[in-house]
Scaffold this motif. Sequence first.
Motif, PDB file in Angstrom:
ATOM      1  N   GLY A 172      26.792   7.025  -7.567  1.00 39.75           N
ATOM      2  CA  GLY A 172      28.193   7.419  -7.421  1.00 39.75           C
ATOM      3  C   GLY A 172      28.800   6.705  -6.232  1.00 39.75           C
ATOM      4  N   THR A 173      29.859   7.261  -5.694  1.00 41.01           N
ATOM      5  CA  THR A 173      30.572   6.609  -4.611  1.00 41.01           C
ATOM      6  C   THR A 173      30.140   7.183  -3.263  1.00 41.01           C
ATOM      7  OG1 THR A 173      32.411   6.575  -6.141  1.00 41.01           O
ATOM      8  CG2 THR A 173      32.876   5.938  -3.877  1.00 41.01           C
ATOM      9  N   ILE A 174      29.868   6.289  -2.336  1.00 40.78           N
ATOM     10  CA  ILE A 174      29.606   6.748  -0.972  1.00 40.78           C
ATOM     11  C   ILE A 174      30.931   6.722  -0.223  1.00 40.78           C
ATOM     12  CG2 ILE A 174      28.350   6.320   1.163  1.00 40.78           C
ATOM     13  CD1 ILE A 174      26.288   4.821  -0.452  1.00 40.78           C
ATOM     14  N   PRO A 175      31.428   7.867   0.196  1.00 43.09           N
ATOM     15  CA  PRO A 175      32.730   7.870   0.867  1.00 43.09           C
ATOM     16  C   PRO A 175      32.638   7.235   2.245  1.00 43.09           C
ATOM     17  CG  PRO A 175      31.775  10.061   0.875  1.00 43.09           C
ATOM     18  CD  PRO A 175      30.855   9.201   0.076  1.00 43.09           C
ATOM     19  N   VAL A 176      33.756   6.692   2.706  1.00 39.75           N
ATOM     20  CA  VAL A 176      33.784   5.997   3.991  1.00 39.75           C
ATOM     21  C   VAL A 176      33.434   6.950   5.128  1.00 39.75           C
ATOM     22  CG1 VAL A 176      36.268   6.345   4.220  1.00 39.75           C
ATOM     23  CG2 VAL A 176      35.178   4.526   5.487  1.00 39.75           C
ATOM     24  N   GLN A 177      33.802   8.228   4.961  1.00 38.87           N
ATOM     25  CA  GLN A 177      33.497   9.193   6.016  1.00 38.87           C
ATOM     26  C   GLN A 177      31.997   9.348   6.226  1.00 38.87           C
ATOM     27  OE1 GLN A 177      35.572  10.001   3.459  1.00 38.87           O
ATOM     28  NE2 GLN A 177      37.563  10.071   4.478  1.00 38.87           N
ATOM     29  N   PHE A 178      31.248   9.183   5.120  1.00 36.19           N
ATOM     30  CA  PHE A 178      29.796   9.295   5.251  1.00 36.19           C
ATOM     31  C   PHE A 178      29.261   8.146   6.100  1.00 36.19           C
ATOM     32  CE2 PHE A 178      25.460   8.434   3.788  1.00 36.19           C
ATOM     33  CZ  PHE A 178      24.887   9.665   4.074  1.00 36.19           C
ATOM     34  N   MET A 179      29.822   6.956   5.864  1.00 32.65           N
ATOM     35  CA  MET A 179      29.395   5.799   6.651  1.00 32.65           C
ATOM     36  C   MET A 179      29.715   6.021   8.129  1.00 32.65           C
ATOM     37  SD  MET A 179      28.122   3.693   4.501  1.00 32.65           S
ATOM     38  CE  MET A 179      28.077   2.183   5.435  1.00 32.65           C
ATOM     39  N   GLN A 180      30.874   6.648   8.382  1.00 33.56           N
ATOM     40  CA  GLN A 180      31.250   6.896   9.776  1.00 33.56           C
ATOM     41  C   GLN A 180      30.329   7.916  10.432  1.00 33.56           C
ATOM     42  OE1 GLN A 180      35.275   8.007   9.068  1.00 33.56           O
ATOM     43  NE2 GLN A 180      36.034   5.903   9.153  1.00 33.56           N
ATOM     44  N   ALA A 181      29.875   8.881   9.641  1.00 34.34           N
ATOM     45  CA  ALA A 181      29.042   9.940  10.207  1.00 34.34           C
ATOM     46  C   ALA A 181      27.573   9.531  10.273  1.00 34.34           C
ATOM     47  CB  ALA A 181      29.194  11.221   9.385  1.00 34.34           C
ATOM     48  N   LEU A 182      27.222   8.449   9.571  1.00 36.23           N
ATOM     49  CA  LEU A 182      25.806   8.088   9.450  1.00 36.23           C
ATOM     50  C   LEU A 182      25.080   7.873  10.785  1.00 36.23           C
ATOM     51  CD1 LEU A 182      23.887   7.944   7.147  1.00 36.23           C
ATOM     52  CD2 LEU A 182      24.320   5.497   6.930  1.00 36.23           C
ATOM     53  N   PRO A 183      25.709   7.177  11.783  1.00 36.47           N
ATOM     54  CA  PRO A 183      24.997   7.039  13.065  1.00 36.47           C
ATOM     55  C   PRO A 183      24.612   8.386  13.648  1.00 36.47           C
ATOM     56  CG  PRO A 183      26.902   5.604  13.035  1.00 36.47           C
ATOM     57  CD  PRO A 183      26.961   6.416  11.781  1.00 36.47           C
ATOM     58  N   TYR A 184      25.516   9.350  13.541  1.00 38.40           N
ATOM     59  CA  TYR A 184      25.240  10.667  14.125  1.00 38.40           C
ATOM     60  C   TYR A 184      24.148  11.376  13.340  1.00 38.40           C
ATOM     61  CZ  TYR A 184      29.745   9.451  16.082  1.00 38.40           C
ATOM     62  OH  TYR A 184      30.758   8.789  16.703  1.00 38.40           O
ATOM     63  N   ILE A 185      24.216  11.253  12.008  1.00 34.09           N
ATOM     64  CA  ILE A 185      23.199  11.909  11.179  1.00 34.09           C
ATOM     65  C   ILE A 185      21.826  11.305  11.468  1.00 34.09           C
ATOM     66  CG2 ILE A 185      22.451  12.337   8.804  1.00 34.09           C
ATOM     67  CD1 ILE A 185      25.420  12.267   8.005  1.00 34.09           C
ATOM     68  N   LEU A 186      21.776   9.967  11.535  1.00 30.17           N
ATOM     69  CA  LEU A 186      20.504   9.296  11.815  1.00 30.17           C
ATOM     70  C   LEU A 186      19.938   9.753  13.157  1.00 30.17           C
ATOM     71  CD1 LEU A 186      21.137   5.629  10.632  1.00 30.17           C
ATOM     72  CD2 LEU A 186      19.645   7.338   9.608  1.00 30.17           C
ATOM     73  N   THR A 187      20.829   9.895  14.147  1.00 34.27           N
ATOM     74  CA  THR A 187      20.361  10.314  15.470  1.00 34.27           C
ATOM     75  C   THR A 187      19.777  11.724  15.429  1.00 34.27           C
ATOM     76  OG1 THR A 187      22.065   8.963  16.436  1.00 34.27           O
ATOM     77  CG2 THR A 187      21.047  10.575  17.868  1.00 34.27           C
ATOM     78  N   VAL A 188      20.434  12.607  14.686  1.00 35.28           N
ATOM     79  CA  VAL A 188      19.904  13.975  14.583  1.00 35.28           C
ATOM     80  C   VAL A 188      18.527  13.941  13.927  1.00 35.28           C
ATOM     81  CG1 VAL A 188      20.242  16.221  13.503  1.00 35.28           C
ATOM     82  CG2 VAL A 188      22.166  15.067  14.563  1.00 35.28           C
ATOM     83  N   VAL A 189      18.390  13.104  12.895  1.00 39.75           N
ATOM     84  CA  VAL A 189      17.094  13.011  12.213  1.00 39.75           C
ATOM     85  C   VAL A 189      16.021  12.512  13.177  1.00 39.75           C
ATOM     86  CG1 VAL A 189      15.825  11.832  10.383  1.00 39.75           C
ATOM     87  CG2 VAL A 189      18.117  12.702   9.939  1.00 39.75           C
ATOM     88  N   ILE A 190      16.394  11.487  13.967  1.00 39.34           N
ATOM     89  CA  ILE A 190      15.419  10.959  14.925  1.00 39.34           C
ATOM     90  C   ILE A 190      15.078  12.020  15.970  1.00 39.34           C
ATOM     91  CG2 ILE A 190      15.235   9.374  16.886  1.00 39.34           C
ATOM     92  CD1 ILE A 190      14.632   7.977  14.397  1.00 39.34           C
ATOM     93  N   LEU A 191      16.135  12.716  16.449  1.00 40.89           N
ATOM     94  CA  LEU A 191      15.914  13.759  17.461  1.00 40.89           C
ATOM     95  C   LEU A 191      15.029  14.861  16.924  1.00 40.89           C
ATOM     96  CD1 LEU A 191      19.263  14.346  19.312  1.00 40.89           C
ATOM     97  CD2 LEU A 191      17.033  13.966  20.301  1.00 40.89           C
ATOM     98  N   ALA A 192      15.166  15.130  15.637  1.00 46.80           N
ATOM     99  CA  ALA A 192      14.378  16.200  15.044  1.00 46.80           C
ATOM    100  C   ALA A 192      12.907  15.816  14.995  1.00 46.80           C
ATOM    101  CB  ALA A 192      14.891  16.506  13.643  1.00 46.80           C
ATOM    102  N   GLY A 193      12.639  14.531  15.211  1.00 42.02           N
ATOM    103  CA  GLY A 193      11.252  14.110  15.279  1.00 42.02           C
ATOM    104  C   GLY A 193      10.602  13.945  13.933  1.00 42.02           C
ATOM    105  N   PHE A 194      11.406  13.873  12.873  1.00 40.58           N
ATOM    106  CA  PHE A 194      10.793  13.676  11.560  1.00 40.58           C
ATOM    107  C   PHE A 194      10.414  12.220  11.359  1.00 40.58           C
ATOM    108  CE2 PHE A 194      13.552  17.462  10.647  1.00 40.58           C
ATOM    109  CZ  PHE A 194      12.502  18.348  10.593  1.00 40.58           C
ATOM    110  N   VAL A 195      11.210  11.322  11.943  1.00 35.41           N
ATOM    111  CA  VAL A 195      10.915   9.901  11.826  1.00 35.41           C
ATOM    112  C   VAL A 195      10.680   9.363  13.227  1.00 35.41           C
ATOM    113  CG1 VAL A 195      11.645   7.730  10.802  1.00 35.41           C
ATOM    114  CG2 VAL A 195      12.618   9.867   9.973  1.00 35.41           C
TER     115      VAL A 195
END
Lengths: 322, 368
Positions: A282-305
Motif C-alpha cells: 500500500g502507500t507509505i504516508p510522508v508522515q511515517f517517513m518523517q516519524a521514522l527516525p524517532y521510531i527507529l531511535t525508540v526501537v534502538i533504545l528499547a534494546g531490541f536491536v
Amino acid sequence: MDFATILQILDSTLRLAAPLLLACLAGLFSERSGIFDIGLEGKMLASAFFSAAVAAVTGSVWLGLLAGTAASLVLALIHGLASITFRGNQLISGVAINFLASGLTAFIGQSWFGLGGQTPALSGDGRFARLELPFAETLSGVPVIGPVYAELISGHTLLVYIAVLAVPATWWVLFRTRFGLRLRAVGENPAAVDTAGVSVTGQRYWAVMICGLLCGLAGAYLATGMAAGFVRDMTAGKGYIALAALIFSKWRPWYALWACLLFGLLEAIGIRYQNIDVAGIGTIPVQFMQALPYILTVVILAGFVGRAIPPRAGGQPYVKER
Amino acid sequence: MDRMPRWADIVLVPLINLVLAFFVSGLVVLSIGENPVEAMQIMLRGSVGSATAWGYTLFHATNFIFTGLAVAVAFHARMFNIGGEGQALVGGLGAALVALSVPWPHWALALPATILGAALFGAAWAAIPAWLQARRGSHIVITTIMFNFIAAALLVYLLVNVIKVPGSMAPETARFPEGAHLPSAHDMLGWIGIPYSKSPPVNISFLLAILASVGVWALIWRTRLGFAIRAFGHSEPAAVYAGISPTRIIMAAMLISGGLAGLMAVNTVVGEGERLVIDHVQGAGFVGIAVALMGRSHPFGVFLAAVLFGMLYQGGVELQFEMPAVSREMILVIQALVILFTGALDNMVRIPMENLFLGLRRRRKGKA
C-alpha cells in the motif's frame, strides 16, 4: 528510478545529513563527558539566526558564521554553568535553552527586521558558495565515477566537507589523544579522573564548549549554506533528530556518520516523494517517513536491536567529596 | 538538620528565582528599546484587568494546570516526563473520537465520556515510554521526546487522511454534536444569574482542573500509591527494600501523568474548539514543565504557577497589539528563563541562601 535520480537523492542526503552530523558530533563530545545535552536544537537555532542576521547586515558570511558560533557558545556556557558549576538538572537546562533560543530568535528577529521573525534573504557573499572540486568538470564525462564525483562529491558548501571531516577528527581526538581519554573518563568515572589530579570541571567545560562550537557550525550551515536566510524555528526538530542519531550510533563517531546519513536519506526520500507506493503493501504516508527516525531511535533504545548504553556518569553532576 | 527554614525553602528561594527570571526578561525588553514597566502594566491589564480578560487567562491556566500536574506527578517518582505535549495531542484524539462516536444527548453525559477518552488516550501514549523505562531501561526523557514527534506525525496523518470531513480541505474533524458542547463560563454564571461575556473560552474544564489538583494532592500525600511513588522518587533502593515494585510505580506514575496531560484536551478540544484541529496543544505540554518546577511539584503551587502562566499568555496577546515591537515570543523567553532559574540554576540562589541561614543560626547559637 534511474542513475541520475539516485545521484540526486544521495546528493540531497549528504546536504541534509551535514547539519545533523555536526550537531550529532556536538552532542557526542558533551555526552561522552557526562553532560547530557538536549539543547542541541536551541544552540543550532540561535546560531542559525545570528549567522543569518549578521550576514544580512554586513554582507559577509564569515562574520555571520562568527556571530552564529558565538551565540551558540553563549548558550553552551549557560548550559555549562547550570549543569557543571551549579550542579543543576542537565535535562531541564537543555529544555530551557531550547525555549530560550526559540523565543529570543523570533523576538529579536521581529524587532530587528520586522519580517515576522525572518531575516532578509541572503545572496552573494552573504551565503556559503558551492565549492567546485578540481577536475569536476573534466571528469564528469567518465562513466559512473564522473557523475558521482561531479554531482555527489563536488558542489557542496564548505561546511558540508567540514562536517564529514569532523568525523575522523572527532574519532582521533576522542580515541587517540590524552584530552579525549580524559574526556571519556569524566563521562564514565569522574571520581577516578579527579583522583588522578585532572579537573573534572575543566574537562567538562571543554566538552560543552566544543559542543557549542559544532552546534554553531550546524546552525550557520542551516541558515547560510542550505537556506538563504533564517525563518522562525527553522531547525524544526533537527536537534532532536541529531540526538536520536547520537543514541542510534551508540555515542560513537563513525556510527554517527552512518546514522546521520540514514536519517538524511529518509528526509531526502520524504521530500522527493510525498507518498511512496509500495507494491503489495500500500502507500507509505510522508508522515511515517518523517516519524521514522524517532521510531527507529525508540526501537534502538528499547534494546531490541543492539543495546545503546549511554556514558555511565551521564546526567549526574560531579560532587567532589568534602 | 535542615539548612534552611521551611518557608525559605518553599517560598523564598522560588520567589527569588522568579524575580531573577522576570528581571532578565525585563532586560531583554529594555534591550530593544521598549519600557519593561509599561510592558508589564499592559500585560497585567490585558490578563486580569477585566472580567473578560480573566476568562481568557483562566482558559490558558486550565491547560497549564493539567500539564503542570502531569509533570509534577512524574517528578514525584523522579521521572522527567517531557512528553506532555504528545500525550495531550493524543488525548485530544481520544476526546474527539468519543465525542464524535455517539450523538450525545446532553453534556452531562458527554463530559465524563470525553474525560475518559482523553485520559485513556493520554495515558496510553505515556504507557510505552513508561514500559520501556521500567523494563528495558530506556531513558524516559529521550523516549518521551521521540513520542512527541511521533504523536505530531500521527495526528497530522490521521487528520489529513482519515478523520477529516470528506470533501473539506481543512485538516480537522467535523464539529462535535450539540449535546457534546460543554457549558462555558457564560452558561455556568448564567445559571446563578450573573451576566458574563460569551467570548472567553473558559469553560467547565476549569472546575475539572481544580478537582484534578485536589485529586493529585490526595493521591500523592494521602494514599498508599502516593506514598510508594514518593518513596521511589526519594530512593529507589530503599523503595525496593520496602517491597515496592519499581515497574509498578513507574507505570502507575507515568499512566497518571499521561492521563492528566491528556485531560487538557477536554478544555481545548471539547470545551473550546468543539472539533479536533492539527495542534490544539500549542506548547502547553512544555509550559507544564515550567509550571511544575515553579510550583515545586505541589498541586497548590502548580495551580498558582499555572494561573501566572495563564496571565503571561493572555497578557502576551495584548502586549503584541499595544507594543508592536514586542512580539508574542517574549512569553517563550520568560518561560525559558523561569525554567532556567527555578529548574536548572536553582542552586545558584539556594547555596548562598543556605549558607546565609546557616550563618544566622550559628550566630544566634553563639549568643545563647
